[in-house]
Design a protein around this motif. Sequence first.
Motif, PDB file in Angstrom:
ATOM      1  N   GLY A  12       0.808  -1.212   0.000  1.00  0.00           N
ATOM      2  CA  GLY A  12       0.000   0.000   0.000  1.00  0.00           C
ATOM      3  C   GLY A  12       0.838   1.258   0.000  1.00  0.00           C
ATOM      4  N   VAL A  13       2.113   1.130   0.288  1.00  0.00           N
ATOM      5  CA  VAL A  13       3.063   2.239   0.179  1.00  0.00           C
ATOM      6  C   VAL A  13       3.836   2.140  -1.132  1.00  0.00           C
ATOM      7  N   HIS A  14       4.226   0.935  -1.505  1.00  0.00           N
ATOM      8  CA  HIS A  14       5.083   0.751  -2.680  1.00  0.00           C
ATOM      9  C   HIS A  14       4.324   0.902  -3.999  1.00  0.00           C
ATOM     10  N   VAL A  15       3.171   0.272  -4.118  1.00  0.00           N
ATOM     11  CA  VAL A  15       2.439   0.318  -5.390  1.00  0.00           C
ATOM     12  C   VAL A  15       2.027   1.742  -5.763  1.00  0.00           C
ATOM     13  N   PRO A  16       1.541   2.584  -4.835  1.00  0.00           N
ATOM     14  CA  PRO A  16       1.265   3.965  -5.238  1.00  0.00           C
ATOM     15  C   PRO A  16       2.495   4.692  -5.792  1.00  0.00           C
ATOM     16  N   GLY A  17       3.674   4.361  -5.279  1.00  0.00           N
ATOM     17  CA  GLY A  17       4.889   4.940  -5.844  1.00  0.00           C
ATOM     18  C   GLY A  17       5.125   4.504  -7.273  1.00  0.00           C
ATOM     19  N   LEU A  18       4.877   3.217  -7.557  1.00  0.00           N
ATOM     20  CA  LEU A  18       4.995   2.720  -8.930  1.00  0.00           C
ATOM     21  C   LEU A  18       3.971   3.401  -9.840  1.00  0.00           C
ATOM     22  N   LEU A  19       2.757   3.583  -9.338  1.00  0.00           N
ATOM     23  CA  LEU A  19       1.721   4.248 -10.126  1.00  0.00           C
ATOM     24  C   LEU A  19       2.113   5.686 -10.439  1.00  0.00           C
ATOM     25  N   LEU A  20       2.652   6.394  -9.449  1.00  0.00           N
ATOM     26  CA  LEU A  20       3.085   7.765  -9.684  1.00  0.00           C
ATOM     27  C   LEU A  20       4.188   7.809 -10.728  1.00  0.00           C
ATOM     28  N   ARG A  21       5.141   6.904 -10.629  1.00  0.00           N
ATOM     29  CA  ARG A  21       6.214   6.832 -11.636  1.00  0.00           C
ATOM     30  C   ARG A  21       5.631   6.678 -13.037  1.00  0.00           C
ATOM     31  N   ASP A  22       4.693   5.764 -13.191  1.00  0.00           N
ATOM     32  CA  ASP A  22       4.142   5.505 -14.519  1.00  0.00           C
ATOM     33  C   ASP A  22       3.324   6.675 -15.038  1.00  0.00           C
ATOM     34  N   ARG A  23       2.548   7.320 -14.162  1.00  0.00           N
ATOM     35  CA  ARG A  23       1.768   8.473 -14.608  1.00  0.00           C
ATOM     36  C   ARG A  23       2.689   9.633 -15.001  1.00  0.00           C
ATOM     37  N   LEU A  24       3.824   9.780 -14.294  1.00  0.00           N
ATOM     38  CA  LEU A  24       4.787  10.821 -14.652  1.00  0.00           C
ATOM     39  C   LEU A  24       5.461  10.508 -15.985  1.00  0.00           C
ATOM     40  N   ARG A  25       5.848   9.268 -16.166  1.00  0.00           N
ATOM     41  CA  ARG A  25       6.514   8.879 -17.411  1.00  0.00           C
ATOM     42  C   ARG A  25       5.586   9.031 -18.614  1.00  0.00           C
ATOM     43  N   GLU A  26       4.302   8.788 -18.415  1.00  0.00           N
ATOM     44  CA  GLU A  26       3.342   8.977 -19.499  1.00  0.00           C
ATOM     45  C   GLU A  26       3.303  10.424 -19.979  1.00  0.00           C
ATOM     46  N   GLN A  27       3.689  11.339 -19.090  1.00  0.00           N
ATOM     47  CA  GLN A  27       3.701  12.765 -19.432  1.00  0.00           C
ATOM     48  C   GLN A  27       5.096  13.249 -19.840  1.00  0.00           C
ATOM     49  N   GLY A  28       6.012  12.310 -20.025  1.00  0.00           N
ATOM     50  CA  GLY A  28       7.342  12.650 -20.507  1.00  0.00           C
ATOM     51  C   GLY A  28       8.357  12.978 -19.443  1.00  0.00           C
ATOM     52  N   ALA A  29       8.002  12.813 -18.168  1.00  0.00           N
ATOM     53  CA  ALA A  29       8.922  13.130 -17.084  1.00  0.00           C
ATOM     54  C   ALA A  29       9.877  11.967 -16.836  1.00  0.00           C
ATOM     55  N   SER A  30      11.002  12.275 -16.225  1.00  0.00           N
ATOM     56  CA  SER A  30      11.972  11.268 -15.825  1.00  0.00           C
ATOM     57  C   SER A  30      11.760  10.969 -14.345  1.00  0.00           C
ATOM     58  N   ALA A  31      11.407   9.723 -14.032  1.00  0.00           N
ATOM     59  CA  ALA A  31      11.104   9.350 -12.648  1.00  0.00           C
ATOM     60  C   ALA A  31      11.571   7.926 -12.388  1.00  0.00           C
ATOM     61  N   ARG A  32      12.030   7.683 -11.162  1.00  0.00           N
ATOM     62  CA  ARG A  32      12.486   6.356 -10.772  1.00  0.00           C
ATOM     63  C   ARG A  32      12.022   6.047  -9.366  1.00  0.00           C
ATOM     64  N   VAL A  33      11.728   4.775  -9.114  1.00  0.00           N
ATOM     65  CA  VAL A  33      11.341   4.318  -7.777  1.00  0.00           C
ATOM     66  C   VAL A  33      12.515   3.593  -7.139  1.00  0.00           C
ATOM     67  N   THR A  34      12.806   3.944  -5.888  1.00  0.00           N
ATOM     68  CA  THR A  34      13.815   3.224  -5.110  1.00  0.00           C
ATOM     69  C   THR A  34      13.154   2.703  -3.837  1.00  0.00           C
ATOM     70  N   VAL A  35      13.399   1.430  -3.537  1.00  0.00           N
ATOM     71  CA  VAL A  35      12.779   0.750  -2.402  1.00  0.00           C
ATOM     72  C   VAL A  35      13.777   0.712  -1.245  1.00  0.00           C
ATOM     73  N   LEU A  36      13.338   1.099  -0.070  1.00  0.00           N
ATOM     74  CA  LEU A  36      14.223   1.183   1.090  1.00  0.00           C
ATOM     75  C   LEU A  36      14.948  -0.129   1.359  1.00  0.00           C
ATOM     76  N   GLU A  37      14.262  -1.237   1.195  1.00  0.00           N
ATOM     77  CA  GLU A  37      14.829  -2.536   1.562  1.00  0.00           C
ATOM     78  C   GLU A  37      16.019  -2.939   0.701  1.00  0.00           C
ATOM     79  N   ARG A  38      16.210  -2.282  -0.436  1.00  0.00           N
ATOM     80  CA  ARG A  38      17.398  -2.573  -1.247  1.00  0.00           C
ATOM     81  C   ARG A  38      18.685  -2.121  -0.565  1.00  0.00           C
ATOM     82  N   LEU A  39      18.531  -1.322   0.483  1.00  0.00           N
ATOM     83  CA  LEU A  39      19.699  -0.859   1.235  1.00  0.00           C
ATOM     84  C   LEU A  39      19.992  -1.745   2.446  1.00  0.00           C
ATOM     85  N   MET A  40      19.230  -2.810   2.609  1.00  0.00           N
ATOM     86  CA  MET A  40      19.355  -3.638   3.811  1.00  0.00           C
ATOM     87  C   MET A  40      20.091  -4.934   3.522  1.00  0.00           C
TER      88      MET A  40
END
Length: 350
Positions: A12-40
């Motif tokens: 419920g925290v991660h998927v909205p971030g993915l959705l925001l990334r995709d909606r931004l990219r659809e408008q030509g923006a550069s966006a990336r998602v980074t997940v906290l757990e990749r640092l663990m």
Amino acid sequence: MIEILTSGVALGVHVPGLLLRDRLREQGASARVTVLERLMPAHTLATTARSKQAFHRDFRVALAGQKLARDASIATDAQAVDDLLRDWRAREVSRFVVFSGFWLPIIERYVERYAAGADGVPVDVCHVDSVQSPSFDKAGPTTLAVEHVWLADAANERIPCSIPVSREEPLAWTDRDHRLLVHGGGWGMGTYRERAPELLTHGFELDVVAYENRDLAELDGVRFFMIDPEWHPWLDDGYPPFGPVVPDEVPVFAQREGHHGSFDLARRALATVSKPGGGTLLDSLWSATPAVLLEPFGPHEQRNAELWQHLGFGIAFDDWAAKDFATDVLEDLHTALLAASPADYSRALL
């Protein structure tokens, strides 16, 4: 470059971030998602996986675990954090959008190292829940000058803005299946499994999102679906692999493009039956599918439930049962959801 910072602990925290990334990219923006757990480190991730299973099997354990949770940023690997800060600098990140409060201490380090004395980097704190969620409480106050963005606002009883799950129009009420989507969020938590037999006796067919193989059974009127149990948000940048599952058959999971697979089920359902997580509310809004609300996972979800009922978008399970599970009650909630017109956060962000 917009850096969207999520946590894999809660879909419920991660998927909205993915959705925001995709909606931004659809408008030509550069966006990336980074997940906290990749640092663990690996041993921390293994503990997280075990906790997820325990929380699924006993909701009381989940509620107790929430109270004992600590600031997850202290479990990150120092070298991994340093590498990420240098990567942000190299990619010239121009804005952060934070979905988990555990990221704020890490952004503070970035500002101290690379942006001290300058104008800094804008930081949006995007609240999926209608009040501040536990990750922000556990992380404590921040020195950053953040902009708070509310996808649901319990204090003012409104939806100021939202992230479109899909650009498709909601399915018409008369075109929907006589089915209910029954689930427990990304960790499969709550009392949803106990409610299924009662719903079946009232003539509904069910789409139930199982969490592990032991949840499956041969039941007339029930279709089971599952997120691939071997997948975790820190393994790739896609949506959860999702698909139908049948006892004693090998499942086939697929990663949907553009949005998560369970949303396709929500669009066709008369209602979702679930605890009131922020991600569930987002799906309810954009599918115009009423939410039948089960016991919440903590006080923040209780406020989510109260807001959804106040707006006429949802109903408590026991209240619906008192109305003999009438579908015209759900249709009224669907009509109210259709009338909602929140601002598109992805467009405002640009």
